[in-house]
Write a protein that holds these residues in place. Structure first.
Motif, short mmCIF file in Angstrom:
data_model
loop_
_atom_site.label_atom_id
_atom_site.label_comp_id
_atom_site.label_asym_id
_atom_site.label_seq_id
_atom_site.Cartn_x
_atom_site.Cartn_y
_atom_site.Cartn_z
N GLY A 153 19.04 99.21 55.06
CA GLY A 153 18.66 98.77 56.40
C GLY A 153 18.51 99.92 57.37
N CYS A 154 19.11 101.07 57.03
CA CYS A 154 19.01 102.24 57.91
C CYS A 154 17.67 102.94 57.77
CB CYS A 154 20.13 103.23 57.61
SG CYS A 154 21.74 102.76 58.28
N GLY A 155 17.11 102.94 56.55
CA GLY A 155 15.89 103.68 56.30
C GLY A 155 16.17 105.16 56.06
N ARG B 154 27.22 97.62 52.54
CA ARG B 154 26.54 96.35 52.82
C ARG B 154 25.38 96.57 53.78
NH1 ARG B 154 31.12 96.27 49.79
NH2 ARG B 154 31.97 94.19 49.49
N PRO B 155 24.31 95.80 53.66
CA PRO B 155 23.13 96.00 54.51
C PRO B 155 23.44 95.85 56.00
CG PRO B 155 22.60 94.57 52.65
CD PRO B 155 24.10 94.74 52.66
N VAL B 156 22.73 96.63 56.81
CA VAL B 156 22.82 96.51 58.27
C VAL B 156 21.47 96.03 58.80
CG1 VAL B 156 24.61 98.27 58.51
CG2 VAL B 156 22.20 98.95 58.58
N THR B 157 21.47 95.53 60.04
CA THR B 157 20.28 94.97 60.64
C THR B 157 19.60 95.99 61.55
OG1 THR B 157 21.44 94.15 62.59
CG2 THR B 157 21.39 92.71 60.65
N GLU C 233 19.14 95.54 64.62
CA GLU C 233 19.96 95.58 65.83
C GLU C 233 21.14 96.54 65.66
OE1 GLU C 233 18.90 92.86 64.31
OE2 GLU C 233 17.47 92.10 65.80
N ASP C 234 21.74 96.56 64.47
CA ASP C 234 22.83 97.50 64.19
C ASP C 234 22.34 98.95 64.31
OD1 ASP C 234 24.57 95.38 63.57
OD2 ASP C 234 24.02 95.43 61.44
N VAL C 235 21.16 99.22 63.75
CA VAL C 235 20.60 100.57 63.80
C VAL C 235 20.33 100.98 65.24
CG1 VAL C 235 18.63 102.01 63.15
CG2 VAL C 235 19.65 100.45 61.47
N ALA C 236 19.76 100.08 66.03
CA ALA C 236 19.51 100.38 67.45
C ALA C 236 20.81 100.67 68.18
CB ALA C 236 18.76 99.22 68.11
N ALA C 237 21.87 99.93 67.81
CA ALA C 237 23.17 100.12 68.46
C ALA C 237 23.76 101.49 68.14
CB ALA C 237 24.13 99.01 68.05
N ILE C 238 23.63 101.93 66.87
CA ILE C 238 24.21 103.24 66.54
C ILE C 238 23.38 104.36 67.16
CG2 ILE C 238 23.01 103.68 64.34
CD1 ILE C 238 26.72 104.40 65.18
N GLU C 239 22.08 104.17 67.28
CA GLU C 239 21.26 105.18 67.96
C GLU C 239 21.69 105.34 69.41
OE1 GLU C 239 17.25 103.90 67.37
OE2 GLU C 239 17.17 104.56 65.28
N ALA C 240 21.97 104.22 70.08
CA ALA C 240 22.42 104.27 71.47
C ALA C 240 23.82 104.88 71.56
CB ALA C 240 22.42 102.86 72.07
N LYS C 241 24.68 104.56 70.59
CA LYS C 241 26.05 105.07 70.59
C LYS C 241 26.07 106.60 70.42
CE LYS C 241 29.23 102.74 70.44
NZ LYS C 241 30.01 102.17 71.57
N VAL C 242 25.26 107.11 69.49
CA VAL C 242 25.20 108.56 69.27
C VAL C 242 24.66 109.27 70.50
CG1 VAL C 242 24.06 110.37 67.94
CG2 VAL C 242 25.09 108.42 66.76
N ALA C 243 23.64 108.69 71.13
CA ALA C 243 23.08 109.30 72.35
C ALA C 243 24.15 109.37 73.45
CB ALA C 243 21.88 108.50 72.82
N GLU C 244 24.96 108.32 73.54
CA GLU C 244 26.02 108.28 74.56
C GLU C 244 27.10 109.32 74.27
OE1 GLU C 244 29.76 105.30 75.63
OE2 GLU C 244 28.02 104.51 74.58
#
Length: 310
Positions: A142-144, A109-112, A114-125
């Motif tokens: 939605g991820c690109g 299902r499509p992500v937003t 904001e979802d992409v920004a959240a996973i980028e921050a999560k992986v960095a953490e």
């Protein structure tokens, strides 16, 4: 600790049927197995089976997402997912008495944004506390096509190994981030080089060319029942596992990536990494449940797995 990233998680259902599948007819299911699925979650289970600490992250959403987390908690595997507003997908694997497997894979299902920004921050953490990070599989709309390039670059900037197992534009577009390891098949090598290697010699040469041209430390090419080829700084190697009675091959490639992550975290030499990962992948083929294997079986298979310098 090893972190696995699954952007397109799923509830995987394995249907075993008692007679050959007949198109257009009602199919009676004999047994059902439910798993928290997606390539990265199969990879996470493999890491846990190998005895290594693991944390699974990615996108989950809705009732299926809650069920997925419940299943992973029951398996004793730590997870730290980004929650989305859309439902996590389901995928079906139908196994006939002949062991022929037919898969039906829903799109994510499509992500937003904001979802992409959240996973980028999560992986960095999570990267800062990880010995190795794996990225596995497809991505939802939605991820690109640049999402893995961004995430791999984040992990590499943290000084940690990043293992990438994906295909198509997601793979080709991520190579300039220099993932530590990729695991293409011959079709995926064709997407990178513009030609498909046919012979064993061509596969070896292609793996070396990809590694040298893109700065990938290890290129591992799966050859199915014919084993695997690995190109690395130490040279080129071929691994061949013992012949086995296959039950279910689905998830064996994911198991291989998870076992490679464990071997890299433990500082094994590349040839030993290949032997270890191939034995675990073969053990996965001995069980009906996707992405599950017995470590005792892997250890037995390891003794008969040959790795030869080419």
């Amino acid at each position: 600790m090893i972190t696995t990233v699954t952007l397109n998680a799923s509830i995987d259902k394995i249907y075993t049927i008692a007679s050959p599948m007949e198109v257009g007819a009602v199919q009676r299911v004999a047994t059902v197995i439910d798993n928290a699925g997606g390539k990265g979650l199969n990879c996470a289970r493999a890491v846990a089976t190998c005895g290594e600490r693991v944390c699974a992250t990615g996108f989950v959403g809705g009732h299926n997402g809650a069920y997925l987390c419940e299943r992973f908690t029951k398996d004793g595997i730590a997870h730290d997912f980004v929650r989305t507003a859309r439902e996590t997908r389901c995928c079906l694997n139908i196994i006939e008495p002949s062991k022929r497997s037919t898969e039906f894979l829903e799109p994510g299902r499509p992500v937003t944004a904001e979802d992409v920004a959240a996973i980028e921050a999560k992986v960095a953490e999570l990267a800062g506390n990880s010995d190795v990070v794996t990225f596995n599989g497809s991505v939802p709309t939605g991820c690109g096509n640049d999402i893995y390039r961004t995430l791999v670059a984040t992990v590499r900037a943290a000084g940690k190994p990043a293992l990438l197992d994906t295909s198509g534009k997601l793979l080709v577009g991520s190579l300039d981030a220099r993932p530590t390891m990729i695991k293409p098949n011959t079709d995926e090598i064709c997407a990178i080089l513009g030609r498909k290697p046919e012979s064993l010699e061509e596969v070896v040469a292609a793996a070396r060319e990809v590694r040298e041209a893109h700065g990938v430390a290890q290129v591992v090419v799966s050859l199915g029942g014919d084993g695997a080829i690995m190109s690395c700084a130490d040279g080129e190697f071929r691994g061949v596992a013992p012949k086995i009675e296959v039950v279910n091959t689905v998830g064996s490639g994911d198991t291989m990536v998870g076992a490679f992550a464990v071997a890299i975290a433990h500082g094994m030499a590349p040839a030993d990494q290949l032997r270890y990962a191939m034995a675990c992948a073969s053990a996965n083929c001995l069980t009906a449940s996707t992405g599950h294997f017995e470590m005792a079986s892997a250890e037995e298979l390891m003794a008969g797995t040959r790795v030869e310098r080419i």
